[in-house]
Design a protein around this motif. Structure first.
Motif, PDB file in Angstrom:
ATOM      1  N   UNK A 113      23.957 -74.917  44.210  1.00 45.14           N
ATOM      2  CA  UNK A 113      22.965 -74.220  43.405  1.00 45.14           C
ATOM      3  C   UNK A 113      23.155 -74.559  41.932  1.00 45.14           C
ATOM      4  N   UNK A 114      22.192 -74.127  41.122  1.00 49.29           N
ATOM      5  CA  UNK A 114      22.295 -74.365  39.686  1.00 49.29           C
ATOM      6  C   UNK A 114      21.370 -75.467  39.234  1.00 49.29           C
ATOM      7  N   UNK A 115      21.392 -75.697  37.950  1.00 51.48           N
ATOM      8  CA  UNK A 115      20.509 -76.684  37.348  1.00 51.48           C
ATOM      9  C   UNK A 115      20.919 -78.114  37.662  1.00 51.48           C
ATOM     10  N   UNK A 116      20.119 -79.050  37.202  1.00 50.16           N
ATOM     11  CA  UNK A 116      20.324 -80.468  37.452  1.00 50.16           C
ATOM     12  C   UNK A 116      21.696 -80.906  36.941  1.00 50.16           C
ATOM     13  N   UNK A 117      22.465 -81.571  37.798  1.00 50.96           N
ATOM     14  CA  UNK A 117      23.794 -82.082  37.487  1.00 50.96           C
ATOM     15  C   UNK A 117      24.832 -80.983  37.227  1.00 50.96           C
ATOM     16  N   UNK A 118      24.498 -79.746  37.523  1.00 49.01           N
ATOM     17  CA  UNK A 118      25.475 -78.665  37.323  1.00 49.01           C
ATOM     18  C   UNK A 118      26.274 -78.455  38.601  1.00 49.01           C
ATOM     19  N   UNK A 119      27.459 -77.884  38.434  1.00 50.99           N
ATOM     20  CA  UNK A 119      28.322 -77.570  39.558  1.00 50.99           C
ATOM     21  C   UNK A 119      28.219 -76.067  39.791  1.00 50.99           C
ATOM     22  N   UNK A 120      27.210 -75.663  40.545  1.00 47.27           N
ATOM     23  CA  UNK A 120      27.018 -74.244  40.795  1.00 47.27           C
ATOM     24  C   UNK A 120      26.191 -73.556  39.720  1.00 47.27           C
ATOM     25  N   UNK A 121      25.910 -72.269  39.924  1.00 43.69           N
ATOM     26  CA  UNK A 121      24.961 -71.538  39.088  1.00 43.69           C
ATOM     27  C   UNK A 121      25.591 -70.692  37.988  1.00 43.69           C
ATOM     28  N   UNK A 122      26.888 -70.878  37.709  1.00 41.89           N
ATOM     29  CA  UNK A 122      27.594 -69.910  36.874  1.00 41.89           C
ATOM     30  C   UNK A 122      27.145 -69.888  35.417  1.00 41.89           C
ATOM     31  N   UNK A 123      26.560 -70.980  34.942  1.00 43.38           N
ATOM     32  CA  UNK A 123      26.080 -70.998  33.559  1.00 43.38           C
ATOM     33  C   UNK A 123      24.569 -70.810  33.457  1.00 43.38           C
ATOM     34  N   UNK A 124      23.927 -70.515  34.573  1.00 40.33           N
ATOM     35  CA  UNK A 124      22.484 -70.281  34.562  1.00 40.33           C
ATOM     36  C   UNK A 124      22.184 -68.854  34.102  1.00 40.33           C
ATOM     37  N   UNK A 125      21.146 -68.687  33.301  1.00 39.17           N
ATOM     38  CA  UNK A 125      20.686 -67.336  32.953  1.00 39.17           C
ATOM     39  C   UNK A 125      20.284 -66.633  34.239  1.00 39.17           C
ATOM     40  N   UNK A 126      20.851 -65.457  34.475  1.00 43.46           N
ATOM     41  CA  UNK A 126      20.638 -64.820  35.772  1.00 43.46           C
ATOM     42  C   UNK A 126      20.132 -63.393  35.667  1.00 43.46           C
ATOM     43  N   UNK A 127      20.370 -62.742  34.541  1.00 43.40           N
ATOM     44  CA  UNK A 127      19.934 -61.355  34.417  1.00 43.40           C
ATOM     45  C   UNK A 127      19.776 -61.002  32.953  1.00 43.40           C
ATOM     46  N   UNK A 128      19.163 -59.847  32.699  1.00 44.11           N
ATOM     47  CA  UNK A 128      18.997 -59.368  31.323  1.00 44.11           C
ATOM     48  C   UNK A 128      19.353 -57.895  31.288  1.00 44.11           C
ATOM     49  N   UNK A 129      20.209 -57.538  30.345  1.00 44.42           N
ATOM     50  CA  UNK A 129      20.659 -56.158  30.186  1.00 44.42           C
ATOM     51  C   UNK A 129      20.600 -55.794  28.710  1.00 44.42           C
ATOM     52  N   UNK A 130      19.982 -54.674  28.413  1.00 37.93           N
ATOM     53  CA  UNK A 130      19.864 -54.194  27.028  1.00 37.93           C
ATOM     54  C   UNK A 130      19.330 -55.293  26.102  1.00 37.93           C
ATOM     55  N   UNK A 131      18.383 -56.064  26.616  1.00 37.10           N
ATOM     56  CA  UNK A 131      17.753 -57.110  25.824  1.00 37.10           C
ATOM     57  C   UNK A 131      18.542 -58.400  25.724  1.00 37.10           C
ATOM     58  N   UNK A 132      19.725 -58.460  26.345  1.00 35.90           N
ATOM     59  CA  UNK A 132      20.572 -59.647  26.278  1.00 35.90           C
ATOM     60  C   UNK A 132      20.528 -60.404  27.605  1.00 35.90           C
ATOM     61  N   UNK A 133      20.331 -61.702  27.535  1.00 33.17           N
ATOM     62  CA  UNK A 133      20.350 -62.544  28.729  1.00 33.17           C
ATOM     63  C   UNK A 133      21.787 -62.943  29.037  1.00 33.17           C
ATOM     64  N   UNK A 134      22.165 -62.804  30.302  1.00 27.91           N
ATOM     65  CA  UNK A 134      23.540 -63.082  30.708  1.00 27.91           C
ATOM     66  C   UNK A 134      23.604 -64.062  31.869  1.00 27.91           C
ATOM     67  N   UNK A 135      24.726 -64.774  31.933  1.00 28.41           N
ATOM     68  CA  UNK A 135      25.066 -65.631  33.063  1.00 28.41           C
ATOM     69  C   UNK A 135      26.223 -64.975  33.818  1.00 28.41           C
ATOM     70  N   UNK A 136      26.520 -65.500  34.987  1.00 29.63           N
ATOM     71  CA  UNK A 136      27.701 -65.025  35.707  1.00 29.63           C
ATOM     72  C   UNK A 136      28.975 -65.291  34.906  1.00 29.63           C
ATOM     73  N   UNK A 137      29.038 -66.440  34.263  1.00 28.00           N
ATOM     74  CA  UNK A 137      30.214 -66.728  33.440  1.00 28.00           C
ATOM     75  C   UNK A 137      30.334 -65.760  32.268  1.00 28.00           C
TER      76      UNK A 137
END
Length: 253
Positions: A113-137
Motif C-alpha cells: 500500500x501507499x503512494x508510488x515507489x513508497x514502502x507502505x502507507x505510513x507517510x500517507x495523509x490518513x486522517x484529520x484531527x482538530x484541523x491537522x492532517x496526520x499520517x500513521x508515522x
C-alpha cells in the motif's frame, strides 16, 4: 510504523508540540466500544499470533469501523487527560491500519500500500484531527514516542504483519493501558518473532534494530530490556551471532 529495509535509519522520535497538551482535570473518557466489538468478532488466536480475519468482515462491520474512526477524529484529544490520550492514539493507529487493509483487501502485505515507489502507507495523509492532517508515522513518532517515552509503545501499535507485535484483543483505555502494554511486551519477547535462539544464533525482531535507541544505548542494554519480560532463557550477555528478521506477510488466518 516501519521504514523500508533499504534505508539506514528508522523514523526518529520528533515531538509535534501542539499535541503535547492535556486537561488532566477532565475525567471524561473516550468510547472504544465499537473497536472492542470488532476485536471480539474478528481476532483469531493462532499460536503466537493474534490474526485479524479481514476476509470475513461484513459491510455492516466495515461501516462500524469507519464510524468509530469518524467518532474519534471528531474529538480533540488535547481536551482529555494524558491516560485517555494514550489509549486514544494507540486505538486510532490500530483502527486506521485495519481500515487501510480493508479498503484495499485482498492484499498480501501492508507494504504493497501507499503512494508510488513508497514502502507502505505510513507517510500517507490518513486522517484529520482538530484541523491537522496526520499520517500513521505522525501518530507513532511525533506523538506517542516523544510524549510518553515508553519503549512498550512498539509492542502496542500494530502494522498488520505477522512479524509485528500482536494486535491486542482488548481495546486500550485510560485505565488498562499499563496492563495491556505489559501483556504485549510479555507476549512478544517470549515469542519466536521477538527473540529466537537456534544453537549459536539469536534472531531478534527487526524492531530492536530499527528502534534500538528506545530500548537501550547498546546491544547488551537492548537485550536487558527484552529480558525484563522474558520468562525463558535470558539474553543479556549473549556472545553468539545476532541477526534480525521481520515477516511482512499480512496478519490474517
Amino acid at each position: 510504523m516501519i521504514f523500508p529495509a533499504t534505508l539506514h535509519a528508522a523514523p526518529k522520535s520528533d515531538l509535534w508540540p501542539i499535541w503535547n497538551q492535556s486537561n488532566d482535570a477532565n475525567a471524561a473518557t473516550f468510547d472504544h466500544q465499537k473497536w472492542q466489538q470488532l476485536l471480539d468478532t474478528y481476532i483469531v488466536v493462532n499460536g503466537q499470533h493474534t490474526l485479524f480475519n479481514y476476509k470475513a468482515v461484513t459491510p455492516t462491520d466495515k461501516a462500524l469501523l469507519d464510524q468509530y474512526i469518524i467518532d474519534l477524529t471528531a474529538l480533540d484529544p488535547r481536551n482529555y487527560n494524558k491516560a485517555e490520550q494514550f489509549a486514544y492514539w494507540v486505538n486510532l493507529y490500530n483502527a486506521l491500519t485495519v481500515q487501510l487493509i480493508l479498503d484495499e483487501y485482498p492484499v498480501k502485505s501492508i507494504t504493497k500500500l501507499g503512494g508510488f515507489l513508497s514502502f507502505g502507507p505510513w507517510d500517507d495523509d490518513i486522517t484529520k484531527i482538530a484541523g491537522q492532517t496526520l499520517t500513521l508515522n505522525d501518530i507513532e513518532h511525533r506523538i506517542l514516542r516523544p510524549i510518553w517515552n515508553d519503549e512498550r509503545i512498539h509492542y502496542a501499535v500494530n502494522c498488520a504483519s505477522l512479524g509485528c507485535p500482536n494486535l491486542a484483543q482488548t481495546a486500550f483505555t485510560g485505565k488498562n493501558s499499563n496492563a495491556l502494554l505489559n501483556d504485549a511486551a510479555i507476549q512478544f519477547t517470549n515469542s519466536d518473532k521477538g527473540a529466537k535462539i537456534d544453537e549459536n544464533t539469536l534472531t531478534l525482531s527487526s524492531i530492536y534494530e530499527w528502534y534500538g535507541v528506545d530500548f537501550g544505548d547498546n546491544e547488551q542494554a537492548i537485550l536487558r530490556a527484552i529480558d525484563t519480560y522474558r520468562d525463558g532463557q535470558k539474553l543479556e550477555g549473549w556472545t553468539g551471532k545476532i541477526k534480525y528478521d521481520y515477516d511482512w506477510k499480512l496478519n490474517q488466518p
